[in-house]
Design an enzyme around this catalytic site. Structure first.
Site, PDB file in Angstrom:
ATOM      1  N   THR A   1     -29.191   1.423  38.436  1.00  0.00           N
ATOM      2  CA  THR A   1     -29.436   2.654  39.208  1.00  0.00           C
ATOM      3  C   THR A   1     -28.753   2.625  40.587  1.00  0.00           C
ATOM      4  OG1 THR A   1     -31.502   1.684  40.004  1.00  0.00           O
ATOM      5  CG2 THR A   1     -31.655   3.146  38.108  1.00  0.00           C
TER       6      THR A   1
ATOM      7  N   ASN B   1     -29.314   6.457  45.822  1.00  0.00           N
ATOM      8  CA  ASN B   1     -29.627   7.760  46.433  1.00  0.00           C
ATOM      9  C   ASN B   1     -30.985   8.332  46.023  1.00  0.00           C
ATOM     10  OD1 ASN B   1     -28.666   8.381  43.898  1.00  0.00           O
ATOM     11  ND2 ASN B   1     -27.519  10.187  44.563  1.00  0.00           N
TER      12      ASN B   1
ATOM     13  N   LYS C   1     -31.632  -3.146  37.026  1.00  0.00           N
ATOM     14  CA  LYS C   1     -30.920  -3.592  38.235  1.00  0.00           C
ATOM     15  C   LYS C   1     -30.851  -2.434  39.227  1.00  0.00           C
ATOM     16  CE  LYS C   1     -26.790  -4.489  40.597  1.00  0.00           C
ATOM     17  NZ  LYS C   1     -27.380  -3.758  41.756  1.00  0.00           N
ATOM     18  N   PRO C   2     -31.595  -2.548  40.342  1.00  0.00           N
ATOM     19  CA  PRO C   2     -31.511  -1.490  41.367  1.00  0.00           C
ATOM     20  C   PRO C   2     -30.273  -1.685  42.234  1.00  0.00           C
ATOM     21  CG  PRO C   2     -33.040  -3.193  42.081  1.00  0.00           C
ATOM     22  CD  PRO C   2     -32.503  -3.639  40.729  1.00  0.00           C
TER      23      PRO C   2
ATOM     24  N   SER D   1     -21.307   5.763  40.357  1.00  0.00           N
ATOM     25  CA  SER D   1     -20.000   6.382  40.539  1.00  0.00           C
ATOM     26  C   SER D   1     -19.196   6.376  39.233  1.00  0.00           C
ATOM     27  CB  SER D   1     -19.221   5.622  41.608  1.00  0.00           C
ATOM     28  OG  SER D   1     -19.067   4.269  41.208  1.00  0.00           O
TER      29      SER D   1
ATOM     30  N   CYS E   1     -25.787  13.718  43.725  1.00  0.00           N
ATOM     31  CA  CYS E   1     -24.688  14.031  42.814  1.00  0.00           C
ATOM     32  C   CYS E   1     -24.647  15.515  42.465  1.00  0.00           C
ATOM     33  CB  CYS E   1     -24.832  13.206  41.540  1.00  0.00           C
ATOM     34  SG  CYS E   1     -26.449  13.428  40.783  1.00  0.00           S
TER      35      CYS E   1
ATOM     36  N   GLU F   1     -15.869  13.784  45.970  1.00  0.00           N
ATOM     37  CA  GLU F   1     -17.284  13.945  46.287  1.00  0.00           C
ATOM     38  C   GLU F   1     -17.502  13.428  47.726  1.00  0.00           C
ATOM     39  OE1 GLU F   1     -19.623  11.310  43.869  1.00  0.00           O
ATOM     40  OE2 GLU F   1     -21.195  12.784  43.615  1.00  0.00           O
TER      41      GLU F   1
ATOM     42  N   PHE G   1     -20.396  13.303  49.540  1.00  0.00           N
ATOM     43  CA  PHE G   1     -21.652  12.550  49.637  1.00  0.00           C
ATOM     44  C   PHE G   1     -22.151  12.466  51.080  1.00  0.00           C
ATOM     45  CE2 PHE G   1     -24.198   9.558  46.868  1.00  0.00           C
ATOM     46  CZ  PHE G   1     -24.276  10.454  45.834  1.00  0.00           C
TER      47      PHE G   1
HETATM   48  P1  NAP Z   1     -22.106   2.760  42.532  1.00  0.00           P
HETATM   49  O1  NAP Z   1     -21.371   2.064  43.592  1.00  0.00           O
HETATM   50  O2  NAP Z   1     -21.397   3.085  41.275  1.00  0.00           O
HETATM   51  O3  NAP Z   1     -23.392   1.842  42.231  1.00  0.00           O
HETATM   52  C1  NAP Z   1     -24.389   2.240  41.329  1.00  0.00           C
HETATM   53  C2  NAP Z   1     -25.077   1.006  40.767  1.00  0.00           C
HETATM   54  O4  NAP Z   1     -24.124   0.258  40.010  1.00  0.00           O
HETATM   55  C3  NAP Z   1     -25.608   0.039  41.833  1.00  0.00           C
HETATM   56  O5  NAP Z   1     -26.774  -0.568  41.344  1.00  0.00           O
HETATM   57  C4  NAP Z   1     -24.474  -0.984  41.935  1.00  0.00           C
HETATM   58  O6  NAP Z   1     -24.890  -2.244  42.401  1.00  0.00           O
HETATM   59  C5  NAP Z   1     -24.084  -1.072  40.472  1.00  0.00           C
HETATM   60  N1  NAP Z   1     -22.742  -1.600  40.248  1.00  0.00           N
HETATM   61  C6  NAP Z   1     -21.663  -1.599  41.066  1.00  0.00           C
HETATM   62  N2  NAP Z   1     -20.606  -2.205  40.468  1.00  0.00           N
HETATM   63  C7  NAP Z   1     -21.050  -2.602  39.240  1.00  0.00           C
HETATM   64  C8  NAP Z   1     -20.433  -3.293  38.147  1.00  0.00           C
HETATM   65  N3  NAP Z   1     -19.175  -3.675  38.178  1.00  0.00           N
HETATM   66  N4  NAP Z   1     -21.191  -3.540  37.054  1.00  0.00           N
HETATM   67  C9  NAP Z   1     -22.470  -3.152  36.988  1.00  0.00           C
HETATM   68  N5  NAP Z   1     -23.109  -2.503  37.996  1.00  0.00           N
HETATM   69  C10 NAP Z   1     -22.406  -2.220  39.106  1.00  0.00           C
HETATM   70  O7  NAP Z   1     -22.701   4.142  43.020  1.00  0.00           O
HETATM   71  P2  NAP Z   1     -23.564   4.452  44.321  1.00  0.00           P
HETATM   72  O8  NAP Z   1     -22.648   4.475  45.467  1.00  0.00           O
HETATM   73  O9  NAP Z   1     -24.755   3.565  44.384  1.00  0.00           O
HETATM   74  O10 NAP Z   1     -24.110   5.907  43.973  1.00  0.00           O
HETATM   75  C11 NAP Z   1     -23.414   7.048  44.275  1.00  0.00           C
HETATM   76  C12 NAP Z   1     -22.750   7.636  43.050  1.00  0.00           C
HETATM   77  O11 NAP Z   1     -23.722   7.858  42.037  1.00  0.00           O
HETATM   78  C13 NAP Z   1     -22.145   8.983  43.326  1.00  0.00           C
HETATM   79  O12 NAP Z   1     -20.881   9.078  42.735  1.00  0.00           O
HETATM   80  C14 NAP Z   1     -23.113   9.955  42.659  1.00  0.00           C
HETATM   81  O13 NAP Z   1     -22.543  11.176  42.284  1.00  0.00           O
HETATM   82  C15 NAP Z   1     -23.567   9.164  41.492  1.00  0.00           C
HETATM   83  N6  NAP Z   1     -24.847   9.669  40.978  1.00  0.00           N
HETATM   84  C16 NAP Z   1     -24.848  10.361  39.808  1.00  0.00           C
HETATM   85  C17 NAP Z   1     -26.042  10.893  39.326  1.00  0.00           C
HETATM   86  C18 NAP Z   1     -26.083  11.665  38.035  1.00  0.00           C
HETATM   87  O14 NAP Z   1     -27.165  12.029  37.594  1.00  0.00           O
HETATM   88  N7  NAP Z   1     -24.950  11.927  37.420  1.00  0.00           N
HETATM   89  C19 NAP Z   1     -27.220  10.704  40.036  1.00  0.00           C
HETATM   90  C20 NAP Z   1     -27.163  10.002  41.246  1.00  0.00           C
HETATM   91  C21 NAP Z   1     -25.974   9.484  41.698  1.00  0.00           C
HETATM   92  P3  NAP Z   1     -24.740  -2.653  43.959  1.00  0.00           P
HETATM   93  O15 NAP Z   1     -25.595  -1.708  44.707  1.00  0.00           O
HETATM   94  O16 NAP Z   1     -25.253  -4.053  43.967  1.00  0.00           O
HETATM   95  O17 NAP Z   1     -23.293  -2.525  44.289  1.00  0.00           O
END
Ligand code: NAP
Length: 484
Positions: free
Chosen positions: A153, A156, A179-180, A234, A289, A388, A390
């Site tokens: 997750t 946000n 995993k948060p 993302s 998002c 985006e 954000f």
């Molecule tokens: P993110 O960087 O992709 O991280 C999301 C989650 O993935 C975090 O728990 C992160 O861990 C983990 N992660 C990062 N790299 C990974 C890898 N290689 N393997 C497995 N897990 C990994 O996104 P964010 O910045 O937290 O969130 C913002 C994004 O989420 C935006 O693009 C938003 O649009 C999107 N979002 C989409 C929705 C929807 O319903 N479509 C809802 C909410 C948010 P770490 O924190 O430890 O890096």
């Protein structure tokens, strides 16, 4: 440092016990409103994450599945404990995310709604007898749990995002490794404290890991005992997960990035459109998002709409989410702040004008509070139009015709949420049908709810969360002779 009865433990959870992480490195969790450290939590190593996966897999029941009545008890239990602890959970969430306290508590209620919905609709997963007799035989379709699942997750919605996934996983009888995000693990630990103290879940059914995303992600993608990954975050990371699970053809549910169009036609109720935009855009300081990322306003009403919006923005208060009367909290971290600032600078350099907010050079450099900002004259070559943002930047772009605006709205790789404001129902229907977005609101800026399937088209994801569709993501249909 944060004190809370729900944070007596600050570690992971494996097979019904708090994990012993005394030998692990730790990382800091910050309060983005003050920059102070709230807590240090362990970066769990690969062996621990593997144990969490094995523990989840060990609690999977296929031949003697958890009865629906037991799963309903779990779901109702989580719903009730969330509701009973909304104030403290909301406080922890507010501290680590920064969103205003009432908004944080509202997110806890929203989370409880997903467990409630699944509890009330669990019978949709009852086996289904086919009316037809193909191959001269009676058949029944069973909805089997897909297996042990990895749930990843973003920061946000620290409780909302896990609620969507975990409610559906529990409904389906799937054990989970969760995993948060590293910015916001405390709300999740608090949830696990409640699960541990108040609900007698089978050991291994829910497991919590935290630490380096690459380490955890690699195991969840490659361990054969993980049958499915459900990820919100993302598009960039989503693409990595698709590649890393391809070898094993793992089931994926991906909720990825958005670039939501918000279309205001010349016949719209402009007051309502402005009011809804403020609620939609500034929730979570624009770090959602589903929030409007490109606001298309008919040229004929641009001046009036811009004025209505700036009046409202001028009345907003930015500050520490714990303070009464605050509308917007800080952004989550410096990288997030810098991105919004870069988008603003880029747009102004390319000809946009500032209606509300501060010029980039006047912005504060020693905190993460970004003022609500409105710009007009936005065009397709600007970063804020293509990426985006954000953050709390509202970019207004003019348009003249219906076909033109639908084409422009669809001119993005994303397809998550869109909003249409018009008094003409026929036009709203036409425009909604033409928009390649998983959610289209008409005269409202509201987004996902527990009752409705929500998810992205195109690069915004695969699969749906919420609604009956959300539960069906976590089952495999198996057709067997009747009576099996
Ligand atoms: P993110 O960087 O992709 O991280 C999301 C989650 O993935 C975090 O728990 C992160 O861990 C983990 N992660 C990062 N790299 C990974 C890898 N290689 N393997 C497995 N897990 C990994 O996104 P964010 O910045 O937290 O969130 C913002 C994004 O989420 C935006 O693009 C938003 O649009 C999107 N979002 C989409 C929705 C929807 O319903 N479509 C809802 C909410 C948010 P770490 O924190 O430890 O890096």
């Amino acid at each position: 440092m944060i004190e809370s009865p729900l944070l007596q433990q600050r570690t992971g959870y494996i097979n019904g016990h708090w994990a012993d992480t005394t030998d692990c490195d730790t990382f800091a969790v910050f309060n983005p409103a003050t920059g102070k450290v709230l807590a240090r939590v362990p970066a769990m190593n690969a062996a621990m994450v593997t144990r969490a996966v094995e523990s989840a897999h060990g609690s999977l029941r296929l031949t003697q599945p958890y009865p629906l009545s037991e799963r309903r008890r779990w779901l109702e239990g989580v719903r009730d404990t969330l509701t009973a602890n909304r104030d403290e959970l909301g406080r922890i969430l507010c501290l680590e995310h920064g969103k205003p306290l009432p908004e944080a508590r509202g997110e806890v209620d929203y989370a409880a709604g997903f467990f409630d919905f699944c509890a009330r609709n669990l019978d949709a997963l009852q086996p289904r007898a086919l009316d037809e007799r193909p191959k001269n035989c009676d058949w029944t379709v069973h909805y089997r749990p897909v297996g042990a699942v990895g749930l990843i997750t973003p920061w946000n919605f620290p409780i909302g995002m896990i609620a969507k996934k975990l409610s559906a996983a529990l409904a389906a009888g799937c054990p989970a490794v969760i995993k948060p995000a590293s910015e916001t693990p405390l709300t999740m630990i608090a949830l696990f404290s409640l699960l541990h103290e108040q609900l007698a879940l089978p050991p291994g059914l829910v497991n919590l890991v935290m630490g380096k995303a690459r380490v955890i992600g690699t195991i969840l993608c490659q361990h054969p005992d993980v049958a499915m990954l459900s990820f919100t975050g993302s598009t960039e990371v989503g693409r990595t997960l698709i590649a890393d699970t391809a070898e094993q053809v793992k089931k994926l549910s991906l909720e990825l990035g958005g670039n939501a169009p918000y279309i205001v036609f010349e016949d719209a109720d402009l007051e309502a459109a402005a009011e809804n935009l403020v609620a939609n855009k500034f929730r979570g300081s624009g770090q959602t998002c589903v929030c409007a990322n490109r606001v298309f306003v008919h040229h004929r009403v641009m001046d009036r709409f811009g004025a209505l919006l700036t009046d409202r923005v001028a009345a907003m208060t930015v500050g520490d989410g714990l303070r009464d009367g605050v509308d917007l909290g800080p952004l989550i971290n410096q990288a997030g702040y810098d991105k919004v600032q870069r988008h603003l600078q880029d747009a102004l350099e390319k000809g946009a004008t500032l209606l509300a907010g501060q010029r980039p050079e006047d912005l504060s450099t020693d905190n993460l509070f970004f003022p609500p900002t409105v710009i007009r004259g936005v065009t397709a070559d600007m970063d804020c139009y293509r990426e985006e943002t954000f953050g709390p930047l509202v970019p207004l772009a003019g348009f003249d015709g219906e076909e033109e605006v639908v084409r422009a709205a669809n001119d993005t790789e994303f397809g998550l949420a869109a909003y249409v404001f018009t008094a003409d129902a026929e036009r709203a229907r036409r425009v909604a049908a033409g928009l390649r977005f998983g959610h289209v609101g008409w005269n409202t800026g509201t987004g996902p709810t527990p009752e409705a399937p929500f998810g992205g088209m195109k690069a915004s994801g695969i699969g749906r969360e919420g609604g009956l569709e959300g539960m069906f993501e976590f089952v495999e249909a198996q057709t067997v002779p009747r009576g099996f």
